[in-house]
Design a protein around this motif. Structure first.
Motif, short mmCIF file in Angstrom:
data_model
loop_
_atom_site.label_atom_id
_atom_site.label_comp_id
_atom_site.label_asym_id
_atom_site.label_seq_id
_atom_site.Cartn_x
_atom_site.Cartn_y
_atom_site.Cartn_z
N PHE A 7 0.83 -1.19 0.00
CA PHE A 7 0.00 0.00 0.00
C PHE A 7 0.87 1.25 0.00
CE2 PHE A 7 -2.48 -3.34 1.84
CZ PHE A 7 -3.77 -3.13 1.38
N VAL A 8 0.50 2.24 -0.81
CA VAL A 8 1.13 3.56 -0.80
C VAL A 8 0.14 4.47 -0.07
CG1 VAL A 8 1.92 5.49 -2.21
CG2 VAL A 8 2.42 3.14 -2.92
N GLY A 12 0.74 12.87 6.42
CA GLY A 12 1.05 14.29 6.41
C GLY A 12 1.39 14.73 4.99
N THR A 13 2.58 15.30 4.83
CA THR A 13 3.01 15.74 3.50
C THR A 13 3.93 14.71 2.85
OG1 THR A 13 4.88 16.94 4.44
CG2 THR A 13 2.83 18.18 4.10
N PHE A 14 4.08 13.54 3.48
CA PHE A 14 4.95 12.48 2.96
C PHE A 14 4.11 11.27 2.55
CE2 PHE A 14 7.68 14.96 5.74
CZ PHE A 14 8.79 15.14 4.93
N TRP A 15 4.80 10.26 2.02
CA TRP A 15 4.17 9.01 1.60
C TRP A 15 4.96 7.85 2.20
CZ3 TRP A 15 -0.29 9.28 -1.17
CH2 TRP A 15 -0.61 10.54 -1.69
N VAL A 16 4.23 6.80 2.59
CA VAL A 16 4.87 5.62 3.16
C VAL A 16 4.38 4.39 2.39
CG1 VAL A 16 3.12 5.20 4.93
CG2 VAL A 16 5.46 4.46 5.32
N VAL A 17 5.23 3.38 2.30
CA VAL A 17 4.86 2.11 1.68
C VAL A 17 4.71 1.10 2.80
CG1 VAL A 17 5.54 0.30 0.08
CG2 VAL A 17 6.13 2.68 -0.42
N ARG A 29 9.15 11.60 -0.22
CA ARG A 29 8.67 12.97 -0.41
C ARG A 29 7.55 13.06 -1.46
NH1 ARG A 29 11.18 16.96 2.10
NH2 ARG A 29 13.22 16.54 3.01
N THR A 30 7.55 12.12 -2.42
CA THR A 30 6.53 12.16 -3.47
C THR A 30 5.81 10.82 -3.56
OG1 THR A 30 7.99 11.40 -5.24
CG2 THR A 30 7.90 13.78 -4.84
N GLN A 31 4.59 10.87 -4.05
CA GLN A 31 3.82 9.65 -4.26
C GLN A 31 4.52 8.77 -5.30
OE1 GLN A 31 -0.08 9.84 -6.17
NE2 GLN A 31 -0.89 8.61 -4.49
N ALA A 32 5.08 9.39 -6.33
CA ALA A 32 5.75 8.64 -7.39
C ALA A 32 6.93 7.82 -6.84
CB ALA A 32 6.23 9.58 -8.49
N GLU A 49 -0.40 -7.37 -5.46
CA GLU A 49 -1.27 -6.23 -5.73
C GLU A 49 -0.71 -4.95 -5.11
OE1 GLU A 49 -4.87 -4.80 -7.46
OE2 GLU A 49 -3.88 -6.73 -7.61
N LEU A 50 -0.59 -3.91 -5.93
CA LEU A 50 -0.19 -2.59 -5.47
C LEU A 50 -1.45 -1.75 -5.32
CD1 LEU A 50 1.78 -0.27 -4.92
CD2 LEU A 50 2.01 0.01 -7.39
N VAL A 51 -1.66 -1.21 -4.12
CA VAL A 51 -2.83 -0.39 -3.84
C VAL A 51 -2.34 1.02 -3.51
CG1 VAL A 51 -4.88 -0.08 -2.40
CG2 VAL A 51 -4.06 -2.39 -2.91
N ILE A 52 -2.79 2.00 -4.29
CA ILE A 52 -2.34 3.38 -4.13
C ILE A 52 -3.50 4.21 -3.58
CG2 ILE A 52 -1.43 5.41 -5.32
CD1 ILE A 52 -0.47 3.35 -7.51
N LEU A 53 -3.26 4.84 -2.43
CA LEU A 53 -4.28 5.70 -1.83
C LEU A 53 -3.98 7.15 -2.21
CD1 LEU A 53 -4.48 4.19 1.75
CD2 LEU A 53 -5.77 3.56 -0.27
#
Length: 76
Positions: A7-8, A12-17, A29-32, A49-53
């Motif tokens: 899951f992505v 806050g202003t960051f992204w975690v996997v 720092r970025t969703q990409a 499966e990759l799930v992107i929120l």
């Protein structure tokens, strides 16, 4: 064995996997860049499966990473 999921997730202003209830790597720092980390992890662990929120926390997209079992028989 159950299918792997990564899951992505916005934090806050960051992204975690996240996979298997654990954070994979550092905050991104970025969703990409988080998507790249998730794809590489899935490829190295047998696909899945990759799930992107999105920033709103709702599912924005899903993608099956090879060699995961894609239930659809067409690309897309």
């Amino acid at each position: 064995m159950a299918a792997q999921q990564a899951f992505v997730i916005p934090v806050g202003t960051f992204w975690v996997v996240r996979a298997n209830s654990e954070n994979l790597g550092d905050l991104q720092r970025t969703q990409a860049s988080a998507i790249t980390v998730a794809r590489e992890w899935l490829q190295n662990h047998g696909g899945g499966e990759l799930v992107i929120l999105g920033e709103d926390g709702k599912i924005r997209a899903k993608d099956t990473i090879y060699p995961g079992n894609d239930p659809r028989n067409i690309r897309g």
